[in-house]
Design a protein around this motif. Structure first.
Motif, mmCIF file in Angstrom:
data_model
loop_
_atom_site.group_PDB
_atom_site.id
_atom_site.type_symbol
_atom_site.label_atom_id
_atom_site.label_comp_id
_atom_site.label_asym_id
_atom_site.label_seq_id
_atom_site.Cartn_x
_atom_site.Cartn_y
_atom_site.Cartn_z
ATOM 1 N N ASP A 170 12.113 -4.056 -1.740
ATOM 2 C CA ASP A 170 11.106 -3.041 -2.063
ATOM 3 C C ASP A 170 10.310 -3.454 -3.286
ATOM 4 N N LEU A 171 9.005 -3.217 -3.200
ATOM 5 C CA LEU A 171 8.161 -3.476 -4.359
ATOM 6 C C LEU A 171 8.438 -2.429 -5.431
ATOM 7 N N GLU A 172 8.389 -2.838 -6.670
ATOM 8 C CA GLU A 172 8.600 -1.879 -7.757
ATOM 9 C C GLU A 172 7.336 -1.079 -8.035
ATOM 10 N N ILE A 173 6.192 -1.724 -7.895
ATOM 11 C CA ILE A 173 4.908 -1.080 -8.160
ATOM 12 C C ILE A 173 3.996 -1.361 -6.979
ATOM 13 N N GLY A 174 3.258 -0.357 -6.551
ATOM 14 C CA GLY A 174 2.329 -0.537 -5.446
ATOM 15 C C GLY A 174 1.227 0.499 -5.518
ATOM 16 N N SER A 175 0.227 0.316 -4.681
ATOM 17 C CA SER A 175 -0.897 1.255 -4.612
ATOM 18 C C SER A 175 -0.782 2.080 -3.342
ATOM 19 N N ILE A 176 -0.935 3.384 -3.504
ATOM 20 C CA ILE A 176 -0.934 4.291 -2.366
ATOM 21 C C ILE A 176 -2.167 5.171 -2.491
ATOM 22 N N ARG A 177 -2.860 5.375 -1.368
ATOM 23 C CA ARG A 177 -4.068 6.198 -1.375
ATOM 24 C C ARG A 177 -3.714 7.649 -1.693
ATOM 25 N N PHE A 178 -4.557 8.292 -2.495
ATOM 26 C CA PHE A 178 -4.335 9.699 -2.821
ATOM 27 C C PHE A 178 -4.428 10.572 -1.579
ATOM 28 N N ALA A 179 -5.254 10.186 -0.618
ATOM 29 C CA ALA A 179 -5.364 10.967 0.609
ATOM 30 C C ALA A 179 -4.015 11.035 1.322
ATOM 31 N N ASP A 180 -3.264 9.916 1.326
ATOM 32 C CA ASP A 180 -1.937 9.918 1.944
ATOM 33 C C ASP A 180 -0.993 10.845 1.193
ATOM 34 N N LEU A 181 -1.064 10.815 -0.138
ATOM 35 C CA LEU A 181 -0.209 11.706 -0.928
ATOM 36 C C LEU A 181 -0.556 13.168 -0.685
ATOM 37 N N ARG A 182 -1.844 13.476 -0.530
ATOM 38 C CA ARG A 182 -2.255 14.868 -0.261
ATOM 39 C C ARG A 182 -1.744 15.338 1.094
ATOM 40 N N LYS A 183 -1.756 14.435 2.095
ATOM 41 C CA LYS A 183 -1.222 14.803 3.416
ATOM 42 C C LYS A 183 0.269 15.086 3.325
ATOM 43 N N ILE A 184 0.989 14.274 2.572
ATOM 44 C CA ILE A 184 2.419 14.501 2.393
ATOM 45 C C ILE A 184 2.652 15.815 1.659
ATOM 46 N N GLU A 185 1.836 16.081 0.651
ATOM 47 C CA GLU A 185 1.968 17.336 -0.104
ATOM 48 C C GLU A 185 1.736 18.551 0.797
ATOM 49 N N ARG A 186 0.718 18.496 1.656
ATOM 50 C CA ARG A 186 0.445 19.623 2.565
ATOM 51 C C ARG A 186 1.589 19.828 3.544
ATOM 52 N N ALA A 187 2.162 18.734 4.039
ATOM 53 C CA ALA A 187 3.298 18.865 4.952
ATOM 54 C C ALA A 187 4.490 19.496 4.234
ATOM 55 N N GLY A 240 9.334 23.439 14.085
ATOM 56 C CA GLY A 240 8.149 23.088 13.303
ATOM 57 C C GLY A 240 8.511 22.272 12.075
ATOM 58 N N ILE A 241 9.625 22.605 11.432
ATOM 59 C CA ILE A 241 10.085 21.825 10.282
ATOM 60 C C ILE A 241 10.407 20.402 10.713
ATOM 61 N N GLU A 242 11.070 20.267 11.843
ATOM 62 C CA GLU A 242 11.402 18.934 12.349
ATOM 63 C C GLU A 242 10.133 18.118 12.615
ATOM 64 N N SER A 243 9.118 18.752 13.187
ATOM 65 C CA SER A 243 7.852 18.064 13.437
ATOM 66 C C SER A 243 7.172 17.651 12.137
ATOM 67 N N LEU A 244 7.213 18.520 11.137
ATOM 68 C CA LEU A 244 6.617 18.179 9.845
ATOM 69 C C LEU A 244 7.368 17.029 9.179
ATOM 70 N N CYS A 245 8.683 16.995 9.325
ATOM 71 C CA CYS A 245 9.468 15.882 8.773
ATOM 72 C C CYS A 245 9.106 14.573 9.468
ATOM 73 N N ASP A 246 8.912 14.611 10.787
ATOM 74 C CA ASP A 246 8.459 13.419 11.504
ATOM 75 C C ASP A 246 7.094 12.973 11.000
ATOM 76 N N HIS A 247 6.217 13.933 10.763
ATOM 77 C CA HIS A 247 4.874 13.632 10.249
ATOM 78 C C HIS A 247 4.954 12.982 8.868
ATOM 79 N N ILE A 248 5.806 13.513 8.004
ATOM 80 C CA ILE A 248 5.974 12.923 6.669
ATOM 81 C C ILE A 248 6.503 11.502 6.783
ATOM 82 N N ALA A 249 7.464 11.281 7.658
ATOM 83 C CA ALA A 249 8.015 9.930 7.835
ATOM 84 C C ALA A 249 6.934 8.964 8.302
ATOM 85 N N ASP A 250 6.065 9.413 9.204
ATOM 86 C CA ASP A 250 4.965 8.556 9.660
ATOM 87 C C ASP A 250 3.993 8.258 8.529
ATOM 88 N N LEU A 251 3.665 9.273 7.726
ATOM 89 C CA LEU A 251 2.750 9.066 6.603
ATOM 90 C C LEU A 251 3.328 8.100 5.582
#
Length: 103
Positions: free
Chosen positions: A16-33, A70-81
């Motif tokens: 695993d990388l210690e430092i990396g770049s992640i798009r804020f849009a991806d973080l916002r999608k995870i936050e909404r889920a 619905g929770i299970e579906s949201l968890c799958d969505h988070i895993a994909d994100l």
């Protein structure tokens, strides 16, 4: 410090990388889920406690089952994100998932 049982990250892998770049849009999608999960959990939890606290009828079992689905579906969505974000971070630093497989 990483060897101390309170600070050891048991989920990290050696490649695993210690430092990396992640798009804020991806973080916002995870936050909404996550907010969706919190809302559903609150609804189900309130329903489970209703008869004791207010005397109101709890949700029907099929409603509770669908909400938990619905929770299970949201968890799958988070895993994909997360998978997309991690792949993007590895590609952005010159690594690819094929070069660094997670075992």
């Amino acid at each position: 410090m990483n060897d101390h049982p309170y600070t050891l990250d048991r989920w990290a892998t050696p490649d695993d990388l210690e430092i990396g770049s992640i798009r804020f849009a991806d973080l916002r999608k995870i936050e909404r889920a996550c907010q969706g999960i919190w809302a559903i959990v609150r609804i189900v939890g309130n329903s489970a406690n209703e008869p004791d606290s207010t005397g109101a009828q709890p949700l029907d079992p099929w409603v509770t089952s669908n909400l938990l689905g619905g929770i299970e579906s949201l968890c799958d969505h988070i895993a994909d994100l997360v998978e997309v974000a991690l792949d993007g971070a590895q590609v952005g630093f010159g690594f690819s998932a094929e070069e660094n497989p997670v075992h």
